[in-house]
Design a protein around this motif. Structure first.
Motif, PDB file in Angstrom:
ATOM      1  N   ALA A 106       0.796  -1.203   0.018  1.00 16.21           N
ATOM      2  CA  ALA A 106      -0.048  -0.109  -0.113  1.00 16.21           C
ATOM      3  C   ALA A 106       0.981   1.268   0.134  1.00 16.21           C
ATOM      4  O   ALA A 106       0.419   2.238  -0.605  1.00 16.21           O
ATOM      5  CB  ALA A 106      -0.957  -0.030   1.274  1.00 16.21           C
ATOM      6  N   VAL A 107       2.173   1.189   0.833  1.00 13.14           N
ATOM      7  CA  VAL A 107       2.992   2.418   0.797  1.00 13.14           C
ATOM      8  C   VAL A 107       3.372   2.650  -0.532  1.00 13.14           C
ATOM      9  O   VAL A 107       3.844   3.793  -0.817  1.00 13.14           O
ATOM     10  CB  VAL A 107       3.879   2.317   1.780  1.00 13.14           C
ATOM     11  N   ALA A 108       4.001   1.454  -1.179  1.00 14.76           N
ATOM     12  CA  ALA A 108       4.669   1.607  -2.803  1.00 14.76           C
ATOM     13  C   ALA A 108       3.695   2.347  -3.696  1.00 14.76           C
ATOM     14  O   ALA A 108       4.042   2.960  -4.306  1.00 14.76           O
ATOM     15  CB  ALA A 108       4.987   0.036  -2.901  1.00 14.76           C
ATOM     16  N   THR A 144       3.819   6.274  -2.562  1.00 14.40           N
ATOM     17  CA  THR A 144       5.035   7.107  -2.286  1.00 14.40           C
ATOM     18  C   THR A 144       5.934   6.854  -3.642  1.00 14.40           C
ATOM     19  O   THR A 144       5.787   5.792  -4.236  1.00 14.40           O
ATOM     20  CB  THR A 144       5.719   6.567  -1.273  1.00 14.40           C
ATOM     21  N   PHE A 187       9.048   5.703  -3.268  1.00 10.21           N
ATOM     22  CA  PHE A 187       9.784   4.533  -2.861  1.00 10.21           C
ATOM     23  C   PHE A 187       9.637   3.352  -3.849  1.00 10.21           C
ATOM     24  O   PHE A 187       8.383   3.148  -3.879  1.00 10.21           O
ATOM     25  CB  PHE A 187       9.915   4.508  -1.401  1.00 10.21           C
ATOM     26  N   ILE A 208       9.435  -0.955  -4.137  1.00  7.30           N
ATOM     27  CA  ILE A 208       8.745  -2.167  -3.250  1.00  7.30           C
ATOM     28  C   ILE A 208       9.642  -2.641  -2.290  1.00  7.30           C
ATOM     29  O   ILE A 208       9.139  -2.896  -1.339  1.00  7.30           O
ATOM     30  CB  ILE A 208       8.164  -3.083  -4.326  1.00  7.30           C
ATOM     31  N   THR A 227      11.853  -1.213  -0.635  1.00  6.41           N
ATOM     32  CA  THR A 227      12.013  -0.079   0.431  1.00  6.41           C
ATOM     33  C   THR A 227      10.936  -0.141   1.326  1.00  6.41           C
ATOM     34  O   THR A 227      10.776  -0.226   2.645  1.00  6.41           O
ATOM     35  CB  THR A 227      12.161   1.430  -0.042  1.00  6.41           C
ATOM     36  N   CYS A 228       9.577  -0.361   0.780  1.00  6.30           N
ATOM     37  CA  CYS A 228       8.408  -0.449   1.458  1.00  6.30           C
ATOM     38  C   CYS A 228       8.352  -1.833   2.142  1.00  6.30           C
ATOM     39  O   CYS A 228       7.479  -1.833   3.376  1.00  6.30           O
ATOM     40  CB  CYS A 228       7.332  -0.157   0.426  1.00  6.30           C
ATOM     41  N   LEU A 229       8.589  -2.845   1.615  1.00  5.51           N
ATOM     42  CA  LEU A 229       8.881  -4.074   2.391  1.00  5.51           C
ATOM     43  C   LEU A 229       9.598  -3.817   3.631  1.00  5.51           C
ATOM     44  O   LEU A 229       9.245  -4.717   4.521  1.00  5.51           O
ATOM     45  CB  LEU A 229       9.266  -5.300   1.266  1.00  5.51           C
ATOM     46  N   LEU A 254      10.089  -1.398   5.289  1.00 11.58           N
ATOM     47  CA  LEU A 254       9.375  -0.703   6.505  1.00 11.58           C
ATOM     48  C   LEU A 254       8.509  -1.677   6.943  1.00 11.58           C
ATOM     49  O   LEU A 254       8.239  -1.896   8.216  1.00 11.58           O
ATOM     50  CB  LEU A 254       8.700   0.519   5.650  1.00 11.58           C
ATOM     51  N   GLY A 255       7.568  -2.468   6.067  1.00 12.50           N
ATOM     52  CA  GLY A 255       6.690  -3.438   6.477  1.00 12.50           C
ATOM     53  C   GLY A 255       7.270  -4.522   7.352  1.00 12.50           C
ATOM     54  O   GLY A 255       6.932  -4.578   8.437  1.00 12.50           O
TER      55      GLY A 255
END
Length: 158
Positions: free
Chosen positions: A1-3, A6, A8, A10, A12-14, A16-17
């Motif tokens: 969802a963040v990817a 934003t 950034f 995938i 980088t978002c993973l 964060l997750g």
């Protein structure tokens, strides 16, 4: 969802997750103890939380290697293969080491200090062998060994 919202990537978002995915079961365990839940249920929840933390650390390691370029081919497929290798190898090595450690506990002849020293000294070399020699997740290995010793050691420790 963040990817999706934003700039950034995938990976980088993973990452964060993976950092925020772990949960703290302290409140659940406190409630279980207050209501007199069986000790096995409490150990299962504690073990699941430890494995969840270990999995998050293993996932973070793979994703960081992909981001920094140390992961070779920085693709999702390679990352998943590395994660599977590191996690499953860590589980197998940790279970094996935990069984061996629990098997050797009776050789300490019920000397409480020796048993405590044995179980406290085991995690660090276990972590080093897993990470540096075998190339698997040291955190997962230590968690699995601890769970095995906790399960088998209760009948063998004084």
């Amino acid at each position: 969802a963040v990817a999706a919202v934003t700039p950034f990537g995938i990976v980088t978002c993973l990452l964060l997750g993976a950092m925020i995915a772990t949960t703290d079961p302290s409140a659940v365990i406190a409630v279980f103890r207050d209501v007199g839940a069986p000790a096995l249920l409490i150990r299962l929840v504690e073990g699941e939380a430890l494995l969840n933390d270990a999995a998050a650390i293993a996932i973070m390691g793979v994703l960081l290697a992909m981001l920094t370029g140390h992961g070779g081919d920085a693709s999702i497929g390679t990352g998943l293969r590395e994660l599977a290798k590191g996690f499953s190898g860590g589980v197998v090595f940790g279970l094996t080491a935990g069984r061996i450690a629990a098997f050797l506990l009776p050789a300490l002849r019920g000397i409480a200090q020796a048993e405590a020293a044995w179980t406290l000294a085991l995690p660090y070399p276990l972590y080093l062998v897993a990470e540096d020699v075998l190339g698997v997740s040291g955190v997962v290995s230590v968690v699995c060994a601890g769970l095995v010793i906790g399960a088998l050691g209760r009948t063998r420790m004084t």
